[in-house]
Design a protein around this motif. Sequence first.
Motif, PDB file in Angstrom:
ATOM      1  N   PRO A 384       0.794  -1.239   0.000  1.00  0.00           N
ATOM      2  CA  PRO A 384       0.000   0.000   0.000  1.00  0.00           C
ATOM      3  C   PRO A 384       0.819   1.278   0.000  1.00  0.00           C
ATOM      4  N   GLU A 385       2.091   1.217   0.447  1.00  0.00           N
ATOM      5  CA  GLU A 385       2.870   2.452   0.478  1.00  0.00           C
ATOM      6  C   GLU A 385       3.148   3.005  -0.929  1.00  0.00           C
ATOM      7  N   ASN A 387       0.950   3.203  -3.100  1.00  0.00           N
ATOM      8  CA  ASN A 387      -0.293   3.896  -3.441  1.00  0.00           C
ATOM      9  C   ASN A 387      -0.582   5.044  -2.467  1.00  0.00           C
ATOM     10  N   ALA A 388       0.435   5.412  -1.675  1.00  0.00           N
ATOM     11  CA  ALA A 388       0.258   6.445  -0.666  1.00  0.00           C
ATOM     12  C   ALA A 388       0.957   7.731  -1.100  1.00  0.00           C
ATOM     13  N   TYR A 397      -2.412   7.001   3.346  1.00  0.00           N
ATOM     14  CA  TYR A 397      -2.633   5.742   2.623  1.00  0.00           C
ATOM     15  C   TYR A 397      -4.012   5.759   1.973  1.00  0.00           C
ATOM     16  N   LYS A 398      -4.083   5.332   0.726  1.00  0.00           N
ATOM     17  CA  LYS A 398      -5.347   5.329  -0.022  1.00  0.00           C
ATOM     18  C   LYS A 398      -5.904   3.898  -0.057  1.00  0.00           C
ATOM     19  N   ASN A 399      -7.140   3.758   0.367  1.00  0.00           N
ATOM     20  CA  ASN A 399      -7.798   2.447   0.335  1.00  0.00           C
ATOM     21  C   ASN A 399      -8.571   2.238  -0.957  1.00  0.00           C
TER      22      ASN A 399
END
Length: 539
Positions: A384-385, A387-388, A397-399
């Motif tokens: 996820p990093e 996409n952060a 962080y983007k979900n």
Amino acid sequence: MTIEVRVPTLGESVTEATVATWFKKPGDAVEADEMLCELETDKVSVEVPAPAAGVLSEIVAAEGETVSPDALLAQIADGKEATSKSASAEDAPQKPKEEAKRADAKPAEAGGKGGGKSVDVMVPSLGESVTEATVATWFKQIGDEVAADEMLCELETDKVSVEVPAPAAGVLSEIIAKEGTTVDAKAKLAVISEGGTAGKSAAQEAPGDTNGDDADDVESPGAGPETVSERSASDQEKAKADVEDAPSARKAMAEKNLSRDQVQASGRDGRVMKEDVAKTASKPAEAKAKSGDKPAAPRAPASADQSDREERVKMTRLRQTIARRLKDAQNAAAILTTYNEADMSAVMDLRSEFKDAFEKKHGVKLGFMSFFVKACCHALHEVPEVNAEIDGTDVVYKNYVNMGVAVGTPAGLVVPVVKDADSKSFAEIEKEIGELGKKGRDGKLTMADMQGGTFTISNGGVYGSLMSSPILNPPQSGILGMHKIQERPVVVGGEIVIRPMMYLALSYDHRIVDGKGAVTFLVRVKEALEDPRRLLMDL
């Protein structure tokens, strides 16, 4: 009661805007939601609507001023206060230049302003992160009759060109923001007198004609057919020389190496539009014949005037912004690139097997990009990093995944965004990418199409690139570079075989993404491409 007009939301990454054009002046009556002015940012132009009906009593931020979000732009007076302020504003000699413009437009106003009202032409919506634009071309002149929704002018931002339609039918009585003027997202561009009839404006009269009686001269008994014809030809040549073609058309002509004489103009007053250039470019034989098939000029000797061998062209706002943002990305982020390669055999075989059935059912071709989008979404959930983004001392962080897809257009590089790509099917992704690509080529992308990206894919392979190191698109922390598929010898099961291989490159911000995370991400993309079944099984 006084109502404040303030700078609207410009976007989380935009901190200032320039007041480009005011479409209203003190004393003008305004309707609720009527466009007051236009702001211009480094992205798009933003329109500022009136928060309520009344009279514009004061303009606080003049054209050309730089303002911050929520800054006071103007004040609107309501009720009786509006009436008194309107009268005083009309009597006060605040803007002699604007009064002179209105004097030039008297023929038009006399024909229709008496019973109609003035309607302001404001800067249209430019997007939440764009605060200014440049007035590129006016397609109408003072005194011209306009229809509702007819295109009046074209604005140019650092991302897209924006057409400004007429908010109502009538006569263009005043142009406030001239060509070349930088206007903010809520600026006023012009004024239309509703219900008017077209009259000859001062700009349309010949320099020596103070009475505006050209038509009488042409129809007079002393003017024979030959005299009229010669005069008409002279007028047409003069008018053609004064016409300003659409900016998008000028760019297209330069890119396709076409001269203005080769293009059949269809715009008002002989203006060349982008569609005209496209038509000419599609008929190379005719274009060549039009140019007279002249042989190329001999190469100038070294001693020739250097100005004949060079051409200096001002950078467009889009190109200036691209240059600035790319350099800012290199200065602000710790950019590092890691590489891998993928065997594209499985994806190519899958496409070959299902392309006909896919297109028949979904009405769109199955391309490579949907596989890469799905593979990246799959990898971003695991790492996820990538996409952060960094916001000061915080990591956001983007979900969700808003996938930016870099597209080369005649105007420059733009990155439209496929929103919530992680929740869309292959068919939905292919359709949306196709639509965004077409809008990009046609110059129809809006700021809404290019905002909110969390990760980007850049496909240099369509131009033949075998290997590259893409630059981040701030504030994103990762960008994947696709490249040309090329058959190469590789070792599979101890044997040398020929396979269609593609180099993959991931550039990432090392401030937030460690080497382990970057390599893991790229390996997951490689695995998903080499065995697409992993996407179905979420492996």
